[in-house]
Write a protein that holds these residues in place. Structure first.
Motif, PDB file in Angstrom:
ATOM      1  N   ASN A   1       6.061  -0.603  -7.868  1.00  0.00           N
ATOM      2  CA  ASN A   1       7.380  -0.010  -7.624  1.00  0.00           C
ATOM      3  C   ASN A   1       8.242  -0.854  -6.693  1.00  0.00           C
ATOM      4  OD1 ASN A   1       6.314   0.516  -5.063  1.00  0.00           O
ATOM      5  ND2 ASN A   1       6.091   2.713  -5.397  1.00  0.00           N
ATOM      6  N   ARG A   2       7.739  -2.023  -6.308  1.00  0.00           N
ATOM      7  CA  ARG A   2       8.495  -2.973  -5.496  1.00  0.00           C
ATOM      8  C   ARG A   2       8.279  -4.376  -6.080  1.00  0.00           C
ATOM      9  NH1 ARG A   2       5.911   0.767  -2.277  1.00  0.00           N
ATOM     10  NH2 ARG A   2       6.830   1.484  -0.320  1.00  0.00           N
TER      11      ARG A   2
ATOM     12  N   SER B   1      -0.952  -6.753   6.267  1.00  0.00           N
ATOM     13  CA  SER B   1      -0.321  -5.765   5.404  1.00  0.00           C
ATOM     14  C   SER B   1      -1.355  -5.169   4.459  1.00  0.00           C
ATOM     15  CB  SER B   1       0.825  -6.403   4.609  1.00  0.00           C
ATOM     16  OG  SER B   1       1.579  -5.420   3.930  1.00  0.00           O
ATOM     17  N   THR B   2      -0.893  -4.233   3.638  1.00  0.00           N
ATOM     18  CA  THR B   2      -1.759  -3.596   2.645  1.00  0.00           C
ATOM     19  C   THR B   2      -1.282  -3.952   1.238  1.00  0.00           C
ATOM     20  OG1 THR B   2      -0.426  -1.575   2.554  1.00  0.00           O
ATOM     21  CG2 THR B   2      -2.211  -1.639   4.175  1.00  0.00           C
ATOM     22  N   ARG B   3      -2.215  -4.256   0.398  1.00  0.00           N
ATOM     23  CA  ARG B   3      -1.854  -4.555  -0.997  1.00  0.00           C
ATOM     24  C   ARG B   3      -1.279  -3.331  -1.693  1.00  0.00           C
ATOM     25  NH1 ARG B   3      -3.552  -9.603  -2.283  1.00  0.00           N
ATOM     26  NH2 ARG B   3      -5.400 -10.440  -1.234  1.00  0.00           N
ATOM     27  N   ALA B   4      -1.749  -2.135  -1.330  1.00  0.00           N
ATOM     28  CA  ALA B   4      -1.284  -0.911  -1.985  1.00  0.00           C
ATOM     29  C   ALA B   4       0.218  -0.731  -1.842  1.00  0.00           C
ATOM     30  CB  ALA B   4      -2.005   0.302  -1.392  1.00  0.00           C
ATOM     31  N   CYS B   5       0.788  -1.267  -0.774  1.00  0.00           N
ATOM     32  CA  CYS B   5       2.230  -1.159  -0.568  1.00  0.00           C
ATOM     33  C   CYS B   5       2.969  -2.376  -1.108  1.00  0.00           C
ATOM     34  CB  CYS B   5       2.530  -0.990   0.933  1.00  0.00           C
ATOM     35  SG  CYS B   5       4.295  -1.000   1.303  1.00  0.00           S
ATOM     36  N   VAL B   6       2.706  -3.531  -0.549  1.00  0.00           N
ATOM     37  CA  VAL B   6       3.526  -4.715  -0.849  1.00  0.00           C
ATOM     38  C   VAL B   6       3.309  -5.214  -2.274  1.00  0.00           C
ATOM     39  CG1 VAL B   6       4.086  -7.070  -0.137  1.00  0.00           C
ATOM     40  CG2 VAL B   6       3.627  -5.332   1.591  1.00  0.00           C
ATOM     41  N   HIS B   7       2.131  -4.993  -2.824  1.00  0.00           N
ATOM     42  CA  HIS B   7       1.854  -5.394  -4.200  1.00  0.00           C
ATOM     43  C   HIS B   7       2.065  -4.259  -5.199  1.00  0.00           C
ATOM     44  CE1 HIS B   7      -0.814  -9.167  -3.262  1.00  0.00           C
ATOM     45  NE2 HIS B   7       0.418  -9.275  -2.817  1.00  0.00           N
ATOM     46  N   ASN B   8       2.598  -3.146  -4.714  1.00  0.00           N
ATOM     47  CA  ASN B   8       2.824  -2.006  -5.599  1.00  0.00           C
ATOM     48  C   ASN B   8       3.866  -2.361  -6.664  1.00  0.00           C
ATOM     49  OD1 ASN B   8       3.703   0.687  -6.592  1.00  0.00           O
ATOM     50  ND2 ASN B   8       2.435   1.424  -4.907  1.00  0.00           N
TER      51      ASN B   8
ATOM     52  N   GLY C   1      11.919   3.615  -4.742  1.00  0.00           N
ATOM     53  CA  GLY C   1      12.840   4.484  -5.467  1.00  0.00           C
ATOM     54  C   GLY C   1      12.500   5.960  -5.415  1.00  0.00           C
ATOM     55  N   LYS C   2      11.748   6.381  -4.406  1.00  0.00           N
ATOM     56  CA  LYS C   2      11.352   7.795  -4.316  1.00  0.00           C
ATOM     57  C   LYS C   2      12.520   8.695  -3.906  1.00  0.00           C
ATOM     58  CE  LYS C   2       6.475   6.894  -3.185  1.00  0.00           C
ATOM     59  NZ  LYS C   2       6.466   5.437  -3.082  1.00  0.00           N
TER      60      LYS C   2
ATOM     61  N   LEU D   1      -3.132   7.435   4.146  1.00  0.00           N
ATOM     62  CA  LEU D   1      -3.007   8.728   4.806  1.00  0.00           C
ATOM     63  C   LEU D   1      -2.463   9.732   3.807  1.00  0.00           C
ATOM     64  CD1 LEU D   1      -1.432   8.041   8.326  1.00  0.00           C
ATOM     65  CD2 LEU D   1      -3.830   8.454   7.768  1.00  0.00           C
ATOM     66  N   ALA D   2      -3.105  10.870   3.661  1.00  0.00           N
ATOM     67  CA  ALA D   2      -2.575  11.931   2.815  1.00  0.00           C
ATOM     68  C   ALA D   2      -1.223  12.372   3.355  1.00  0.00           C
ATOM     69  CB  ALA D   2      -3.547  13.106   2.783  1.00  0.00           C
ATOM     70  N   GLY D   3      -0.274  12.576   2.444  1.00  0.00           N
ATOM     71  CA  GLY D   3       1.067  12.984   2.848  1.00  0.00           C
ATOM     72  C   GLY D   3       2.002  11.833   3.109  1.00  0.00           C
ATOM     73  N   ASP D   4       1.503  10.610   3.033  1.00  0.00           N
ATOM     74  CA  ASP D   4       2.319   9.426   3.310  1.00  0.00           C
ATOM     75  C   ASP D   4       3.083   9.016   2.048  1.00  0.00           C
ATOM     76  OD1 ASP D   4       3.279   6.918   4.178  1.00  0.00           O
ATOM     77  OD2 ASP D   4       1.418   5.937   3.568  1.00  0.00           O
ATOM     78  N   ASP D   5       4.409   8.895   2.181  1.00  0.00           N
ATOM     79  CA  ASP D   5       5.256   8.516   1.044  1.00  0.00           C
ATOM     80  C   ASP D   5       5.360   7.008   0.839  1.00  0.00           C
ATOM     81  OD1 ASP D   5       6.065  10.972   0.062  1.00  0.00           O
ATOM     82  OD2 ASP D   5       7.741  11.137   1.448  1.00  0.00           O
ATOM     83  N   THR D   6       4.801   6.231   1.750  1.00  0.00           N
ATOM     84  CA  THR D   6       5.120   4.801   1.797  1.00  0.00           C
ATOM     85  C   THR D   6       4.158   3.917   1.014  1.00  0.00           C
ATOM     86  OG1 THR D   6       3.793   4.332   3.777  1.00  0.00           O
ATOM     87  CG2 THR D   6       6.054   5.155   4.114  1.00  0.00           C
TER      88      THR D   6
END
Length: 345
Positions: free
Chosen positions: A171-172, A162-169, A115-116, A202-207
């Motif tokens: 916000n999803r 995959s990465t937990r920081a994304c798929v387990h975030n 939702g960014k 990565l710094a600057g990464d929105d994902t």
């Protein structure tokens, strides 16, 4: 047989691009980023078909004129009419599965990385794509599960990374527990096994740490990953921990992975002083070639050589992606492969 997500190096019908326009976030550097899209269109259309999603008719005509001027193979280019908020085809595009005889095009929910940003038009693109270009013999499936293509990698053995920081975030899919997310992901994509990384960003990464910026599967139990060798860089410790994790990963038969390290480009910043997510891992595999992002950096050539080790027999081609990282993504992020059999002949 079970439908399973196909690895990116599976033979392809096409690559999909969603073209930037003046009403996207690309407006401030539209000319520079369009140059990258034109170069990609030339490189891809020489080898296979290219599907271009165009927001409106006037844009479509302008794209045709531009590509004609630059001698792209228009016979290999298919246009899909669909309004779009932005251009990150890797994340709003379809995930394609196969059971060995038939393809299934999967349309998951795209919410612009939790939702960014506005994403209602992008989330509807796959419906337009399926209606206008999909092979009538292919199946389609729609899921309420929020998932971006850049968040997952799969190999020929059905191992998902995959990465937990994304798929387990949170916000999803926050209504699901971690176990429910894992089981849903495995079921949707036909994964035999899921490997999770707890480190890497990565710094600057929105994902929220998409795997395609950090680690990529290659054939024959190989992982290609970014390695930071500068102790003064903010990524040094975290990417070091990620490298340690990669050593411990095992495949379906308990085998370790061959690891190929990519160099670390020098830090890049925009005019506001924000660090941009330059990464060599964000490359695109197409038929007989790999297109690798470059950044006018002293490490560019080493990156091309390292990628070549992972994909023997394919031509390795550098593409200047400095304009792409201005919007915090790179080459793989703006593309989605459509495997053989996807398109209506």
């Amino acid at each position: 047989m079970t439908f399973r997500l196909l690895p990116e190096w599976h033979q392809q019908d096409a690559v999909m691009l969603t073209w930037p326009h003046k009403d996207t976030d690309w407006a401030p550097n539209l000319s520079a980023v369009e140059n990258v899209y034109v170069e990609l269109s030339q490189l891809i259309s020489k080898r296979q078909k290219l599907v271009i999603v165009a927001d409106n008719e006037s844009l479509k005509q302008a794209i045709k004129e531009r590509l004609t001027q630059h001698e792209a193979n228009l016979d290999n280019i298919i246009f899909v009419d669909a309004p779009c908020n932005d251009t990150w085809a890797r994340d709003h595009g379809p995930l394609t599965l196969s059971n060995g005889e038939q393809l299934k095009a999967l349309d998951c929910q795209f919410t612009a990385w939790g939702g960014k940003y506005q994403a209602d038009k992008d989330n509807a693109i796959n419906g337009h794509l399926f209606a206008q270009a999909l092979n009538k013999n292919a199946l389609t499936a729609k899921s309420d599960f929020i998932l971006e293509g850049g968040a997952i990698e799969i190999n020929e053995h059905g191992v998902l990374l995959s990465t937990r920081a994304c798929v387990h975030n949170k916000n999803r899919n926050n209504e699901l527990s971690a176990d429910e997310i894992d089981s849903t992901l495995a079921s949707l994509l036909g994964a035999q096994k899921i490997l999770w990384l707890n480190h890497g960003y990565l710094a600057g990464d929105d994902t929220d740490s998409h795997i395609d910026t950090l680690v990529r599967f290659a054939p024959n139990n190989t992982l290609v990953y970014v390695r930071c060798d500068d102790p003064e860089d903010e990524h040094y410790q975290e990417l070091g921990k990620m490298a340690d994790e990669l050593v411990t990963l095992r495949g379906t038969q308990g085998e370790a992975y061959e690891l190929i390290a990519l160099p670390w480009p020098k830090a890049a910043y925009n005019d506001e002083g924000d660090r941009l997510p330059a990464t060599y891992a964000n490359y695109l595999i197409i038929n007989d070639a790999v297109l690798v992002p470059t950044y006018n950096d002293e490490h560019d050539q080493v990156a091309l050589s390292q990628v070549a080790k992972a994909y023997p027999g394919r031509e390795i081609i550098g593409v200047d992606c400095r304009a792409l990282i201005e919007q915090f993504g790179s080459l793989h992020c703006i593309t989605m492969q459509l495997p053989q059999g996807f398109l209506e002949n």
